[in-house]
Enzyme design. Structure first.
Site, PDB file in Angstrom:
ATOM      1  N   ILE A   1       2.604   4.175  22.528  1.00  0.00           N
ATOM      2  CA  ILE A   1       2.173   5.582  22.581  1.00  0.00           C
ATOM      3  C   ILE A   1       2.999   6.484  21.662  1.00  0.00           C
ATOM      4  O   ILE A   1       2.488   7.483  21.131  1.00  0.00           O
ATOM      5  CB  ILE A   1       2.142   6.107  24.039  1.00  0.00           C
ATOM      6  CG1 ILE A   1       1.355   7.413  24.112  1.00  0.00           C
ATOM      7  CG2 ILE A   1       3.525   6.221  24.630  1.00  0.00           C
ATOM      8  CD1 ILE A   1       0.962   7.828  25.494  1.00  0.00           C
TER       9      ILE A   1
ATOM     10  N   ARG B   1      -1.318   1.078  21.732  1.00  0.00           N
ATOM     11  CA  ARG B   1      -0.474   0.366  22.696  1.00  0.00           C
ATOM     12  C   ARG B   1       0.900   1.039  22.762  1.00  0.00           C
ATOM     13  O   ARG B   1       1.375   1.379  23.830  1.00  0.00           O
ATOM     14  CB  ARG B   1      -0.339  -1.092  22.226  1.00  0.00           C
ATOM     15  CG  ARG B   1       0.561  -1.931  23.085  1.00  0.00           C
ATOM     16  CD  ARG B   1       0.578  -3.357  22.591  1.00  0.00           C
ATOM     17  NE  ARG B   1       1.069  -3.476  21.220  1.00  0.00           N
ATOM     18  CZ  ARG B   1       1.200  -4.629  20.571  1.00  0.00           C
ATOM     19  NH1 ARG B   1       0.859  -5.760  21.154  1.00  0.00           N
ATOM     20  NH2 ARG B   1       1.663  -4.661  19.340  1.00  0.00           N
TER      21      ARG B   1
ATOM     22  N   LYS C   1       0.796  -1.233   0.000  1.00  0.00           N
ATOM     23  CA  LYS C   1       0.000   0.000   0.000  1.00  0.00           C
ATOM     24  C   LYS C   1       0.829   1.285   0.000  1.00  0.00           C
ATOM     25  O   LYS C   1       0.393   2.311  -0.495  1.00  0.00           O
ATOM     26  CB  LYS C   1      -0.961   0.010   1.195  1.00  0.00           C
ATOM     27  CG  LYS C   1      -2.169  -0.893   1.004  1.00  0.00           C
ATOM     28  CD  LYS C   1      -3.183  -0.645   2.097  1.00  0.00           C
ATOM     29  CE  LYS C   1      -4.433  -1.462   1.885  1.00  0.00           C
ATOM     30  NZ  LYS C   1      -5.492  -1.110   2.836  1.00  0.00           N
TER      31      LYS C   1
ATOM     32  N   GLY D   1      -1.724   2.205  12.993  1.00  0.00           N
ATOM     33  CA  GLY D   1      -1.187   1.690  11.738  1.00  0.00           C
ATOM     34  C   GLY D   1      -1.912   2.308  10.546  1.00  0.00           C
ATOM     35  O   GLY D   1      -2.559   3.357  10.671  1.00  0.00           O
TER      36      GLY D   1
ATOM     37  N   LYS E   1       3.947   5.847  18.678  1.00  0.00           N
ATOM     38  CA  LYS E   1       3.327   5.809  17.344  1.00  0.00           C
ATOM     39  C   LYS E   1       2.060   6.668  17.311  1.00  0.00           C
ATOM     40  O   LYS E   1       1.773   7.345  16.323  1.00  0.00           O
ATOM     41  CB  LYS E   1       3.008   4.373  16.938  1.00  0.00           C
ATOM     42  CG  LYS E   1       4.173   3.722  16.215  1.00  0.00           C
ATOM     43  CD  LYS E   1       3.957   2.254  15.988  1.00  0.00           C
ATOM     44  CE  LYS E   1       2.951   1.914  14.914  1.00  0.00           C
ATOM     45  NZ  LYS E   1       2.762   0.439  14.805  1.00  0.00           N
TER      46      LYS E   1
HETATM   47  P1  ATR Z   1      -2.591  -1.957   9.611  1.00  0.00           P
HETATM   48  O1  ATR Z   1      -1.814  -1.300   8.527  1.00  0.00           O
HETATM   49  O2  ATR Z   1      -3.500  -3.051   9.140  1.00  0.00           O
HETATM   50  O3  ATR Z   1      -3.302  -0.984  10.479  1.00  0.00           O
HETATM   51  P2  ATR Z   1      -0.279  -2.271  11.332  1.00  0.00           P
HETATM   52  O4  ATR Z   1       0.347  -1.080  10.724  1.00  0.00           O
HETATM   53  O5  ATR Z   1       0.564  -3.466  11.567  1.00  0.00           O
HETATM   54  O6  ATR Z   1      -1.524  -2.776  10.490  1.00  0.00           O
HETATM   55  O7  ATR Z   1      -0.946  -1.823  12.712  1.00  0.00           O
HETATM   56  C1  ATR Z   1      -1.461  -2.712  13.613  1.00  0.00           C
HETATM   57  C2  ATR Z   1      -2.071  -1.956  14.782  1.00  0.00           C
HETATM   58  O8  ATR Z   1      -2.628  -2.906  15.681  1.00  0.00           O
HETATM   59  C3  ATR Z   1      -1.061  -1.139  15.577  1.00  0.00           C
HETATM   60  O9  ATR Z   1      -1.685   0.022  16.059  1.00  0.00           O
HETATM   61  C4  ATR Z   1      -0.708  -2.094  16.721  1.00  0.00           C
HETATM   62  O10 ATR Z   1      -0.260  -1.467  17.895  1.00  0.00           O
HETATM   63  P3  ATR Z   1       1.304  -1.158  18.139  1.00  0.00           P
HETATM   64  O11 ATR Z   1       1.631   0.044  17.317  1.00  0.00           O
HETATM   65  O12 ATR Z   1       1.408  -0.889  19.602  1.00  0.00           O
HETATM   66  O13 ATR Z   1       2.049  -2.384  17.703  1.00  0.00           O
HETATM   67  C5  ATR Z   1      -2.056  -2.712  16.977  1.00  0.00           C
HETATM   68  N1  ATR Z   1      -1.953  -3.984  17.689  1.00  0.00           N
HETATM   69  C6  ATR Z   1      -1.584  -5.182  17.183  1.00  0.00           C
HETATM   70  N2  ATR Z   1      -1.624  -6.133  18.131  1.00  0.00           N
HETATM   71  C7  ATR Z   1      -2.015  -5.513  19.290  1.00  0.00           C
HETATM   72  C8  ATR Z   1      -2.267  -5.960  20.629  1.00  0.00           C
HETATM   73  N3  ATR Z   1      -2.120  -7.237  20.971  1.00  0.00           N
HETATM   74  N4  ATR Z   1      -2.681  -5.046  21.533  1.00  0.00           N
HETATM   75  C9  ATR Z   1      -2.851  -3.762  21.194  1.00  0.00           C
HETATM   76  N5  ATR Z   1      -2.652  -3.270  19.939  1.00  0.00           N
HETATM   77  C10 ATR Z   1      -2.233  -4.134  18.999  1.00  0.00           C
END
Ligand code: ATR
Length: 270
Positions: free
Chosen positions: A149, A147, A64, A125, A151
């Site tokens: 912070i 989770r 993307k 994300g 980011k």
């Molecule tokens: P996408 O592009 O599909 O949004 P990504 O960029 O990998 O995928 O983002 C995944 C999101 O899910 C992130 O905000 C991630 O939090 P972190 O930045 O703290 O990693 C969140 N996420 C994934 N697993 C998690 C979990 N077990 N608890 C809380 N947040 C989670």
């Protein structure tokens, strides 16, 4: 024959071929929609073919962000989100756009006027970026909670919104909650429980496998008004169909194909 497809790696999870092909058939278009599962070392070569054959594409993980460099033009929304999920041809130019924004905005606006409302986005994300942008252009006040912070802070700086950790969530002040993390995808995990929601709240989960996530089950139990992730998928697909073909998507046919495929798919992992 016009050629379209989903560009992803892997690409076997995508519902897009089923949905778009059902639409093409319903309108008797001489077009087909394929799966392009392209490994990263073949992507340059793939785009040579895309240019030669004027292929239109949906784009998913992990491409993307990267595909913008092959575009002659990138829409404002795709630039802001830093993600292109649709590639189409106009006047010999390959245009990059993002239909996830309308996929989030439209189902919300069917439930609530977002102007002045407080929207809490969970996650930081790509999906969260689309949600934050969709909420902001609709006039709402946005808080992004993540989770990690740091980011959340980065995203908030860029979009000019509030931020915090997941622990900072306050249900009383959240009119709308958009679940944009990957938690709950193909499992029954949930970031929140029933006590985190209240009646009158609008709660949107962008995940559609399963159709009703545990997160939404809790929200519904607490009396919130829920929006399931299939709405986002379908609205963005209808928009893509229109961009690709210039014709209004035959929505009922495409919906039917989507839910039939989803049902089969859910049986597979149950
Ligand atoms: P996408 O592009 O599909 O949004 P990504 O960029 O990998 O995928 O983002 C995944 C999101 O899910 C992130 O905000 C991630 O939090 P972190 O930045 O703290 O990693 C969140 N996420 C994934 N697993 C998690 C979990 N077990 N608890 C809380 N947040 C989670």
């Amino acid at each position: 024959m016009d050629i379209y497809g989903i560009l992803a790696h892997p690409a076997n999870y995508s519902m897009s071929p089923i949905v778009h092909n059902a639409g093409f058939q319903a309108l008797n278009l001489t077009a087909r929609y394929e799966r392009f599962d392209i490994p990263p070392d073949k992507i340059d070569l793939f785009f040579e073919k895309v240019k030669e054959k004027r292929v239109g594409l949906s784009v998913s993980m992990p491409y993307k962000e990267e595909v913008a460099k092959y575009c002659g033009e990138v829409s404002i929304a795709a630039k802001k989100i830093r993600a292109v999920n649709s590639l189409y041809w106009r006047n010999g130019k390959l245009i990059g756009h993002n239909t996830d924004v309308i996929g989030i905005k439209k189902p919300l606006l069917e439930k609530i006027d977002l102007e002045g409302k407080h929207v809490v986005v969970l996650g930081a994300g790509g999906a969260a970026r689309a949600a934050v942008y969709a909420a902001e252009i609709s006039g709402s006040k946005v808080t992004v909670l993540n989770r990690n912070i740091e980011k959340a802070k980065e995203l908030a700086k860029e979009f000019g919104c509030f931020y915090g950790s997941l622990e900072d969530y306050d249900k009383e002040t959240a009119d709308v909650v958009i679940q944009a993390t990957s938690v709950g995808m193909m499992n029954d995990e949930s970031l929140f429980t029933e006590k985190n929601f209240h009646p009158g709240q609008i709660v949107f989960d962008i995940i559609y496998r399963p159709l009703k996530t545990k997160f939404l089950e809790y929200a519904e139990k607490a009396g919130a008004d829920i929006i399931t992730g299939d709405k986002m998928f379908l609205v963005q697909a209808f928009e893509q169909f229109k961009i690709f073909t210039g014709k209004d998507a035959p929505q009922e046919v495409m919906k039917k194909a989507f839910y039939a495929a989803l049902e089969k798919d859910e049986e597979m992992y149950e």
